[in-house]
Design an enzyme around this catalytic site. Structure first.
Site, PDB file in Angstrom:
ATOM      1  N   LYS A  22      27.093  28.940  42.822  1.00 52.53           N
ATOM      2  CA  LYS A  22      26.398  29.747  41.789  1.00 52.53           C
ATOM      3  C   LYS A  22      27.255  29.832  40.532  1.00 52.53           C
ATOM      4  O   LYS A  22      26.762  29.627  39.424  1.00 52.53           O
ATOM      5  CB  LYS A  22      26.143  31.160  42.312  1.00 52.53           C
ATOM      6  CG  LYS A  22      25.736  32.158  41.225  1.00 52.53           C
ATOM      7  CD  LYS A  22      25.450  33.544  41.745  1.00 52.53           C
ATOM      8  CE  LYS A  22      26.662  34.392  41.868  1.00 52.53           C
ATOM      9  NZ  LYS A  22      27.117  35.029  40.612  1.00 52.53           N
ATOM     10  N   ASN A  23      28.546  30.092  40.685  1.00 54.46           N
ATOM     11  CA  ASN A  23      29.397  30.362  39.527  1.00 54.46           C
ATOM     12  C   ASN A  23      29.872  29.110  38.806  1.00 54.46           C
ATOM     13  O   ASN A  23      30.574  29.211  37.799  1.00 54.46           O
ATOM     14  CB  ASN A  23      30.572  31.267  39.929  1.00 54.46           C
ATOM     15  CG  ASN A  23      30.082  32.656  40.304  1.00 54.46           C
ATOM     16  OD1 ASN A  23      28.932  33.018  40.018  1.00 54.46           O
ATOM     17  ND2 ASN A  23      30.906  33.424  40.968  1.00 54.46           N
ATOM     18  N   CYS A 116      27.971  47.047  35.377  1.00 49.95           N
ATOM     19  CA  CYS A 116      27.170  46.872  36.596  1.00 49.95           C
ATOM     20  C   CYS A 116      27.873  47.646  37.717  1.00 49.95           C
ATOM     21  O   CYS A 116      28.780  48.421  37.463  1.00 49.95           O
ATOM     22  CB  CYS A 116      27.068  45.386  36.935  1.00 49.95           C
ATOM     23  SG  CYS A 116      28.657  44.721  37.420  1.00 49.95           S
ATOM     24  N   ARG A 121      32.583  46.029  32.851  1.00 49.63           N
ATOM     25  CA  ARG A 121      32.413  44.610  32.528  1.00 49.63           C
ATOM     26  C   ARG A 121      32.507  44.351  31.007  1.00 49.63           C
ATOM     27  O   ARG A 121      31.561  43.950  30.353  1.00 49.63           O
ATOM     28  CB  ARG A 121      31.101  44.057  33.069  1.00 49.63           C
ATOM     29  CG  ARG A 121      30.854  44.279  34.544  1.00 49.63           C
ATOM     30  CD  ARG A 121      31.828  43.589  35.469  1.00 49.63           C
ATOM     31  NE  ARG A 121      31.781  42.143  35.438  1.00 49.63           N
ATOM     32  CZ  ARG A 121      30.943  41.412  36.185  1.00 49.63           C
ATOM     33  NH1 ARG A 121      30.066  42.011  36.943  1.00 49.63           N
ATOM     34  NH2 ARG A 121      30.969  40.104  36.104  1.00 49.63           N
ATOM     35  N   ASP A 306      35.460  38.090  45.002  1.00 55.27           N
ATOM     36  CA  ASP A 306      34.086  38.013  45.513  1.00 55.27           C
ATOM     37  C   ASP A 306      34.037  37.954  47.029  1.00 55.27           C
ATOM     38  O   ASP A 306      32.980  38.149  47.622  1.00 55.27           O
ATOM     39  CB  ASP A 306      33.367  36.786  44.930  1.00 55.27           C
ATOM     40  CG  ASP A 306      33.195  36.895  43.434  1.00 55.27           C
ATOM     41  OD1 ASP A 306      32.940  35.869  42.786  1.00 55.27           O
ATOM     42  OD2 ASP A 306      33.346  38.018  42.913  1.00 55.27           O
ATOM     43  N   ARG A 398      20.556  36.769  44.783  1.00 52.99           N
ATOM     44  CA  ARG A 398      21.169  36.294  43.527  1.00 52.99           C
ATOM     45  C   ARG A 398      22.196  35.197  43.802  1.00 52.99           C
ATOM     46  O   ARG A 398      22.430  34.346  42.954  1.00 52.99           O
ATOM     47  CB  ARG A 398      21.882  37.458  42.816  1.00 52.99           C
ATOM     48  CG  ARG A 398      20.963  38.604  42.460  1.00 52.99           C
ATOM     49  CD  ARG A 398      21.653  39.612  41.586  1.00 52.99           C
ATOM     50  NE  ARG A 398      22.177  38.954  40.376  1.00 52.99           N
ATOM     51  CZ  ARG A 398      22.715  39.632  39.371  1.00 52.99           C
ATOM     52  NH1 ARG A 398      22.817  40.947  39.446  1.00 52.99           N
ATOM     53  NH2 ARG A 398      23.157  39.017  38.297  1.00 52.99           N
TER      54      ARG A 398
HETATM   55  C1  EPZ Z   1      33.118  35.741  37.065  1.00 53.42           C
HETATM   56  O1  EPZ Z   1      32.753  36.944  36.411  1.00 53.42           O
HETATM   57  C2  EPZ Z   1      32.180  35.616  38.243  1.00 53.42           C
HETATM   58  N1  EPZ Z   1      30.798  35.529  37.780  1.00 53.42           N
HETATM   59  C3  EPZ Z   1      32.337  36.828  39.166  1.00 53.42           C
HETATM   60  O2  EPZ Z   1      31.501  36.611  40.307  1.00 53.42           O
HETATM   61  C4  EPZ Z   1      33.789  36.898  39.624  1.00 53.42           C
HETATM   62  O3  EPZ Z   1      33.963  38.063  40.409  1.00 53.42           O
HETATM   63  C5  EPZ Z   1      34.712  36.960  38.405  1.00 53.42           C
HETATM   64  O4  EPZ Z   1      34.469  35.822  37.553  1.00 53.42           O
HETATM   65  C6  EPZ Z   1      36.181  36.946  38.796  1.00 53.42           C
HETATM   66  O5  EPZ Z   1      36.470  35.788  39.520  1.00 53.42           O
HETATM   67  C7  EPZ Z   1      30.335  34.329  37.343  1.00 53.42           C
HETATM   68  O6  EPZ Z   1      31.050  33.354  37.290  1.00 53.42           O
HETATM   69  C8  EPZ Z   1      28.893  34.300  36.919  1.00 53.42           C
HETATM   70  P1  EPZ Z   1      36.122  37.854  34.461  1.00 53.42           P
HETATM   71  P2  EPZ Z   1      33.375  37.286  34.948  1.00 53.42           P
HETATM   72  O7  EPZ Z   1      35.749  37.716  33.035  1.00 53.42           O
HETATM   73  O8  EPZ Z   1      33.464  36.055  34.149  1.00 53.42           O
HETATM   74  C9  EPZ Z   1      37.907  41.929  32.798  1.00 53.42           C
HETATM   75  C10 EPZ Z   1      29.864  37.130  41.912  1.00 53.42           C
HETATM   76  O9  EPZ Z   1      29.790  37.986  42.803  1.00 53.42           O
HETATM   77  N2  EPZ Z   1      37.455  41.433  31.481  1.00 53.42           N
HETATM   78  O10 EPZ Z   1      37.133  36.937  35.042  1.00 53.42           O
HETATM   79  O11 EPZ Z   1      32.624  38.441  34.393  1.00 53.42           O
HETATM   80  C11 EPZ Z   1      36.730  42.346  33.662  1.00 53.42           C
HETATM   81  O12 EPZ Z   1      36.360  43.685  33.373  1.00 53.42           O
HETATM   82  C12 EPZ Z   1      30.405  37.515  40.542  1.00 53.42           C
HETATM   83  O13 EPZ Z   1      29.542  35.919  42.045  1.00 53.42           O
HETATM   84  C13 EPZ Z   1      37.819  42.120  30.341  1.00 53.42           C
HETATM   85  O14 EPZ Z   1      38.520  43.137  30.405  1.00 53.42           O
HETATM   86  O15 EPZ Z   1      34.831  37.772  35.375  1.00 53.42           O
HETATM   87  C14 EPZ Z   1      37.250  42.207  35.055  1.00 53.42           C
HETATM   88  O16 EPZ Z   1      37.998  43.361  35.379  1.00 53.42           O
HETATM   89  C15 EPZ Z   1      30.800  38.979  40.449  1.00 53.42           C
HETATM   90  N3  EPZ Z   1      37.384  41.679  29.126  1.00 53.42           N
HETATM   91  C16 EPZ Z   1      38.207  41.022  34.946  1.00 53.42           C
HETATM   92  O17 EPZ Z   1      38.490  40.868  33.550  1.00 53.42           O
HETATM   93  C17 EPZ Z   1      36.595  40.564  29.006  1.00 53.42           C
HETATM   94  O18 EPZ Z   1      36.254  40.185  27.864  1.00 53.42           O
HETATM   95  C18 EPZ Z   1      37.611  39.732  35.492  1.00 53.42           C
HETATM   96  O19 EPZ Z   1      36.545  39.389  34.699  1.00 53.42           O
HETATM   97  C19 EPZ Z   1      36.223  39.878  30.183  1.00 53.42           C
HETATM   98  C20 EPZ Z   1      36.663  40.330  31.402  1.00 53.42           C
END
Ligand code: EPZ
Length: 424
Positions: A22-23, A116, A121, A306, A398
């Site tokens: 998915k990701n 969420c 996020r 995850d 999802r």
């Molecule tokens: C991706 O989300 C995945 N989703 C998530 O999978 C996964 O948990 C996550 O990466 C971490 O591996 C998809 O790929 C669609 P991040 P993403 O930006 O990109 C903080 C699932 O269950 N952050 O690496 O949103 C954020 O708050 C989903 O399949 C900021 O502070 O993850 C979090 O604490 C859930 N500022 C951390 O970084 C930003 O601008 C990780 O977020 C962006 C993120």
């Protein structure tokens, strides 16, 4: 939203072909918006999130078709540069369209994707990087307006956190930007490598994907390409944990064991026998599970956040205490309250959860409120004695393709049914 009715106690046994990731699929489908040719995406999982992403591509004016697991995207007719609020709200990861739309149209508008179940996020890292690439960003009334009047320029970007989504948005913006973009502290997840591989097939010039230092030399135009999406390592971790929790055995094909390098040792610590060969992982559960030790979620190559929920559920079937430290998201223990209803003993203090495994769980009616926590509740119900109901099946749709069919093929007693308010 529909529910699952599950009679627990059966050992899951057999073989399963793993779904596409998915990701990987979501950012690659967003990247298909970049002009230059048609994309043929193979092994694209049929999920509600991929369906929503295809809906967005169609809304933007792309031609979209699916034949089984092959999705074809023709971006030539794209003419819209905004994603309507209902589509953004239905899937917050639609933020990944930002970089592609600005690269394509020189502007983009989408509603601020809210928080969420996992926490607020934020997208500050995405916006800071795009501003460094000459994107003007205005945030008015919950909407994000982005314009690049002089086009996108390559930049030297240092990510304060290796954000997966921010790294993906930078890749999509930099592929056809003027000049070179260098990213320090880029996310190293396998899905980033998969996205880069797809863009390179389309003619992008990218080096260092999967390492902390990523370099993109912008090219004037991309071309069409065919690409096969990698196996879903999180779905793999989930099914392996389900086989372990029920004392069963599983042969999983289509999974690259290297992408589970931080997960497989945890299963072995719990007493499982693991064998890997090529793209197959085979697991045999022990008669009695041992505690998992301390599981710390970290950016790749660390233990994936995850997989935390399914593995916390698994730990409750062992005898003894396991400790989880959730270092990625602020509140990713929503599934704990529901696991307690099944007899799970878990204490949560901030980012730390201590699971006191009693070797068993009992059935209960529980509610999924997000994707991975929902999968954890199904896993617990499969291992619990008695009949449970897990509401919120739509959350699980999802990220898990044909979830109940896959579990049925392994001997689970699981039935999907309408949510019956009266039965509450
Ligand atoms: C991706 O989300 C995945 N989703 C998530 O999978 C996964 O948990 C996550 O990466 C971490 O591996 C998809 O790929 C669609 P991040 P993403 O930006 O990109 C903080 C699932 O269950 N952050 O690496 O949103 C954020 O708050 C989903 O399949 C900021 O502070 O993850 C979090 O604490 C859930 N500022 C951390 O970084 C930003 O601008 C990780 O977020 C962006 C993120």
């Amino acid at each position: 939203m529909e529910q699952y009715r599950i009679r627990g106690g059966n050992r899951l046994q057999g073989a399963l072909k793993l779904q596409g990731a998915k990701n990987s699929a979501l950012p690659i489908l967003a990247a298909a918006l970049l002009p230059g040719g048609v994309s043929e995406i193979h092994n694209c999982p049929q999920l509600s999130d991929t369906r929503r992403t295809l809906d967005i591509l169609e809304h933007l004016g792309c031609g979209v078709s699916r034949e089984g697991d092959v999705v074809t995207v023709d971006p030539s007719g794209a003419y819209r540069w905004e994603v309507p609020a209902p589509l953004v709200r239905s899937m917050r990861s639609s933020i990944i369209f930002l970089g592609a739309m600005v690269a394509r149209f020189g502007r983009a508008r989408l509603t601020y994707p809210g928080g969420c179940e996992l926490g607020p996020r934020p997208i500050d890292l995405h916006l800071c990087a795009l501003r460094q690439m000459a994107v003007q960003v205005e945030e008015t009334g919950g909407d994000l307006w982005c314009t690049a009047p002089q086009g996108l320029c390559g930049a030297r970007i240092v990510l304060l956190f290796p954000s997966v989504g921010a790294t993906e948005n930078i890749l999509l913006a930099a592929a056809t930007a003027r000049g070179v973009t260098r990213v320090t502290n880029a996310a190293r997840e396998p899905e980033i490598v998969d996205l880069a591989d797809y863009l390179i097939r389309r003619g992008a010039k990218i080096s260092g994907a999967g390492e902390g230092e990523l370099t993109v030399e912008g090219v004037p135009r991309l071309c069409g390409a065919a690409h096969r999406i990698m196996g879903d390592r999180i779905a793999a971790a989930t099914y392996l944990a389900a086989a372990a929790a029920t004392g069963g055995s599983l042969s999983l094909c289509g999974a690259a064991p290297g992408t589970l390098a931080a997960v497989l040792p945890v299963l072995e610590k719990a007493g499982c026998q693991i064998e890997t060969a090529g793209q197959t992982i085979a697991l045999r559960a022990p008669e009695r599970l041992r505690p998992l030790g301390v599981v710390r979620t970290m950016p790749y190559p660390g233990f994936p956040t995850d997989a935390q929920a399914p593995f916390l559920a698994l730990s409750l079937l062992a005898r003894g205490s396991s400790v989880f430290v959730e270092n990625i998201f602020e509140s990713r223990y929503k599934h704990v309250a529901e696991l307690r209803r099944m007899g799970g003993r878990v204490e949560v203090e901030g980012r730390v959860a201590v699971a006191e495994g009693l070797g068993q769980l009992h059935s209960a009616d529980v509610a999924a409120t997000e994707l991975r926590g929902g999968a954890a509740l199904v896993l617990a119900a499969l291992a619990a004695q008695g009949e449970s109901r897990v509401s919120g099946a739509g959350y699980i749709d999802r990220g898990y393709e044909k979830f109940e069919d896959s579990l049925l093929s392994l001997g689970a007693e699981i039935q999907r049914m309408p949510w019956d308010e009266k039965a509450e």
